[in-house]
Each structure stands twice: as structure tokens, then as C-alpha cells.
Write a protein that holds these residues in place. Structure first.
Motif, PDB file in Angstrom:
ATOM      1  N   LEU A  20      20.368  21.957  38.812  1.00 38.53           N
ATOM      2  CA  LEU A  20      19.808  22.104  40.146  1.00 38.53           C
ATOM      3  C   LEU A  20      18.313  22.406  40.144  1.00 38.53           C
ATOM      4  O   LEU A  20      17.632  22.145  41.121  1.00 38.53           O
ATOM      5  N   CYS A  21      17.787  22.971  39.066  1.00 39.34           N
ATOM      6  CA  CYS A  21      16.372  23.343  39.016  1.00 39.34           C
ATOM      7  C   CYS A  21      15.533  22.345  38.216  1.00 39.34           C
ATOM      8  O   CYS A  21      14.424  22.665  37.802  1.00 39.34           O
ATOM      9  N   GLN A  22      16.056  21.161  37.994  1.00 44.40           N
ATOM     10  CA  GLN A  22      15.341  20.183  37.191  1.00 44.40           C
ATOM     11  C   GLN A  22      13.986  19.783  37.791  1.00 44.40           C
ATOM     12  O   GLN A  22      13.000  19.706  37.049  1.00 44.40           O
ATOM     13  N   PRO A  23      13.855  19.530  39.100  1.00 44.44           N
ATOM     14  CA  PRO A  23      12.531  19.161  39.633  1.00 44.44           C
ATOM     15  C   PRO A  23      11.491  20.271  39.449  1.00 44.44           C
ATOM     16  O   PRO A  23      10.335  19.988  39.122  1.00 44.44           O
ATOM     17  N   GLN A  24      11.910  21.517  39.631  1.00 43.75           N
ATOM     18  CA  GLN A  24      10.978  22.629  39.478  1.00 43.75           C
ATOM     19  C   GLN A  24      10.548  22.774  38.019  1.00 43.75           C
ATOM     20  O   GLN A  24       9.383  23.052  37.734  1.00 43.75           O
ATOM     21  N   LEU A  25      11.481  22.604  37.092  1.00 45.10           N
ATOM     22  CA  LEU A  25      11.153  22.699  35.675  1.00 45.10           C
ATOM     23  C   LEU A  25      10.207  21.578  35.273  1.00 45.10           C
ATOM     24  O   LEU A  25       9.228  21.811  34.557  1.00 45.10           O
ATOM     25  N   ALA A  26      10.469  20.369  35.739  1.00 52.14           N
ATOM     26  CA  ALA A  26       9.591  19.235  35.419  1.00 52.14           C
ATOM     27  C   ALA A  26       8.190  19.458  35.987  1.00 52.14           C
ATOM     28  O   ALA A  26       7.187  19.128  35.334  1.00 52.14           O
ATOM     29  N   SER A  27       8.132  20.036  37.174  1.00 49.55           N
ATOM     30  CA  SER A  27       6.837  20.320  37.788  1.00 49.55           C
ATOM     31  C   SER A  27       6.049  21.342  36.963  1.00 49.55           C
ATOM     32  O   SER A  27       4.853  21.172  36.720  1.00 49.55           O
ATOM     33  N   MET A  28       6.724  22.405  36.526  1.00 50.98           N
ATOM     34  CA  MET A  28       6.041  23.422  35.743  1.00 50.98           C
ATOM     35  C   MET A  28       5.597  22.882  34.385  1.00 50.98           C
ATOM     36  O   MET A  28       4.473  23.126  33.944  1.00 50.98           O
ATOM     37  N   LEU A  29       6.461  22.130  33.711  1.00 51.55           N
ATOM     38  CA  LEU A  29       6.084  21.564  32.412  1.00 51.55           C
ATOM     39  C   LEU A  29       4.947  20.566  32.554  1.00 51.55           C
ATOM     40  O   LEU A  29       4.055  20.503  31.703  1.00 51.55           O
ATOM     41  N   GLY A  30       4.956  19.775  33.630  1.00 48.71           N
ATOM     42  CA  GLY A  30       3.860  18.846  33.881  1.00 48.71           C
ATOM     43  C   GLY A  30       2.552  19.571  34.133  1.00 48.71           C
ATOM     44  O   GLY A  30       1.498  19.152  33.656  1.00 48.71           O
ATOM     45  N   CYS A  31       2.621  20.674  34.858  1.00 45.44           N
ATOM     46  CA  CYS A  31       1.424  21.472  35.113  1.00 45.44           C
ATOM     47  C   CYS A  31       0.900  22.068  33.820  1.00 45.44           C
ATOM     48  O   CYS A  31      -0.301  22.067  33.560  1.00 45.44           O
ATOM     49  N   TRP A  32       1.797  22.579  32.981  1.00 49.68           N
ATOM     50  CA  TRP A  32       1.376  23.125  31.690  1.00 49.68           C
ATOM     51  C   TRP A  32       0.710  22.063  30.839  1.00 49.68           C
ATOM     52  O   TRP A  32      -0.296  22.317  30.186  1.00 49.68           O
ATOM     53  N   ALA A  33       1.272  20.868  30.822  1.00 46.60           N
ATOM     54  CA  ALA A  33       0.708  19.796  30.007  1.00 46.60           C
ATOM     55  C   ALA A  33      -0.661  19.359  30.520  1.00 46.60           C
ATOM     56  O   ALA A  33      -1.548  19.023  29.743  1.00 46.60           O
ATOM     57  N   ALA A  34      -0.825  19.366  31.836  1.00 45.39           N
ATOM     58  CA  ALA A  34      -2.078  18.900  32.418  1.00 45.39           C
ATOM     59  C   ALA A  34      -3.196  19.928  32.335  1.00 45.39           C
ATOM     60  O   ALA A  34      -4.362  19.569  32.168  1.00 45.39           O
ATOM     61  N   THR A  35      -2.858  21.217  32.451  1.00 43.51           N
ATOM     62  CA  THR A  35      -3.905  22.233  32.548  1.00 43.51           C
ATOM     63  C   THR A  35      -3.944  23.216  31.390  1.00 43.51           C
ATOM     64  O   THR A  35      -4.857  24.025  31.324  1.00 43.51           O
ATOM     65  N   SER A  36      -2.985  23.180  30.498  1.00 43.41           N
ATOM     66  CA  SER A  36      -2.891  24.133  29.375  1.00 43.41           C
ATOM     67  C   SER A  36      -2.801  25.577  29.862  1.00 43.41           C
ATOM     68  O   SER A  36      -3.223  26.493  29.168  1.00 43.41           O
ATOM     69  N   ASP A  37      -2.248  25.787  31.029  1.00 41.25           N
ATOM     70  CA  ASP A  37      -2.081  27.120  31.604  1.00 41.25           C
ATOM     71  C   ASP A  37      -0.656  27.600  31.317  1.00 41.25           C
ATOM     72  O   ASP A  37       0.165  27.762  32.212  1.00 41.25           O
ATOM     73  N   VAL A  38      -0.348  27.827  30.034  1.00 35.21           N
ATOM     74  CA  VAL A  38       1.011  28.146  29.612  1.00 35.21           C
ATOM     75  C   VAL A  38       1.461  29.503  30.141  1.00 35.21           C
ATOM     76  O   VAL A  38       2.647  29.733  30.362  1.00 35.21           O
ATOM     77  N   LEU A  39       0.562  30.413  30.384  1.00 33.04           N
ATOM     78  CA  LEU A  39       0.937  31.729  30.908  1.00 33.04           C
ATOM     79  C   LEU A  39       1.114  31.731  32.420  1.00 33.04           C
ATOM     80  O   LEU A  39       1.492  32.757  32.996  1.00 33.04           O
ATOM     81  N   SER A  40       0.855  30.604  33.070  1.00 33.84           N
ATOM     82  CA  SER A  40       1.034  30.423  34.520  1.00 33.84           C
ATOM     83  C   SER A  40       0.262  31.461  35.322  1.00 33.84           C
ATOM     84  O   SER A  40       0.794  32.089  36.239  1.00 33.84           O
ATOM     85  N   ARG A  41      -0.994  31.638  34.990  1.00 30.04           N
ATOM     86  CA  ARG A  41      -1.811  32.622  35.700  1.00 30.04           C
ATOM     87  C   ARG A  41      -2.705  32.001  36.758  1.00 30.04           C
ATOM     88  O   ARG A  41      -3.047  32.660  37.728  1.00 30.04           O
ATOM     89  N   ALA A  42      -3.070  30.752  36.590  1.00 32.47           N
ATOM     90  CA  ALA A  42      -4.007  30.151  37.542  1.00 32.47           C
ATOM     91  C   ALA A  42      -3.347  28.989  38.285  1.00 32.47           C
ATOM     92  O   ALA A  42      -2.658  29.191  39.277  1.00 32.47           O
ATOM     93  N   GLN A  43      -3.540  27.778  37.793  1.00 32.90           N
ATOM     94  CA  GLN A  43      -3.070  26.597  38.502  1.00 32.90           C
ATOM     95  C   GLN A  43      -1.537  26.487  38.525  1.00 32.90           C
ATOM     96  O   GLN A  43      -0.965  25.970  39.478  1.00 32.90           O
ATOM     97  N   CYS A  44      -0.869  26.948  37.508  1.00 32.23           N
ATOM     98  CA  CYS A  44       0.584  26.754  37.389  1.00 32.23           C
ATOM     99  C   CYS A  44       1.406  27.913  37.950  1.00 32.23           C
ATOM    100  O   CYS A  44       2.628  27.910  37.817  1.00 32.23           O
ATOM    101  N   GLN A  45       0.776  28.865  38.579  1.00 36.36           N
ATOM    102  CA  GLN A  45       1.501  30.015  39.096  1.00 36.36           C
ATOM    103  C   GLN A  45       2.486  29.612  40.197  1.00 36.36           C
ATOM    104  O   GLN A  45       3.617  30.095  40.241  1.00 36.36           O
TER     105      GLN A  45
END
Length: 80
Positions: A20-45
Motif C-alpha cells: 500500500l505504501c509503494q508510491p510513497q516509497l518510490a517517491s522518497m527513493l527518487g528524491c534521495w537519488a536526485a538530491t542526495s538528501d539521504v537524511l531527509s532534512r531538506a528537499q526530501c522531508q
């Protein structure tokens, strides 16, 4: 060496597991890949919060039934 068992039929799975959470997970992983914000502090929060909210509200399913096909194939292979 292969084992030949005549008239062996394996049924396909009836229900595919639903994530059920597949779209959200794909969105977060895509954001991490695009911005290198693995800690989710800025763009990927926002993407990380959406995933956490989905995981909090998704009902927990019990343990899924495992198919006994491998057990039976091994048992039939030993009898020869």
C-alpha cells in the motif's frame, strides 16, 4: 542432475501481495537519488513524512501462509 516427476502441477499464487505504501516509497527513493538528501532534512522531508504517515496508518497483516511446494518436491525426490 535433475529430478523428473511425472504429472507434477504447481498452482500459481492466488493473491499477489499488495504494497500500500509503494508510491510513497518510490517517491522518497527518487528524491534521495536526485538530491542526495539521504537524511531527509531538506528537499526530501515531505516525501519521508508521507511515507511515515502511510506506514503508521496501514493495517498490519498477519503472517502469510507459505506454500508447501518445496517440502513436497523434496519429499517426492527422496522416495526415488
Amino acid at each position: 542432475m535433475s529430478v523428473h516427476i511425472p504429472n507434477l502441477k504447481v498452482r500459481p499464487r492466488k493473491n499477489a501481495p499488495i504494497n500500500l505504501c509503494q508510491p510513497q516509497l518510490a517517491s522518497m527513493l527518487g528524491c534521495w537519488a536526485a538530491t542526495s538528501d539521504v537524511l531527509s532534512r531538506a528537499q526530501c522531508q515531505e516525501a519521508a513524512e508521507a511515507l511515515f504517515q502511510c506506514m503508521r496508518t496501514t493495517p498490519v497483516r498477519g503472517k502469510q501462509h507459505r506454500s508447501p511446494i518445496n517440502y513436497h518436491l523434496a519429499r517426492l525426490g527422496k522416495s526415488r
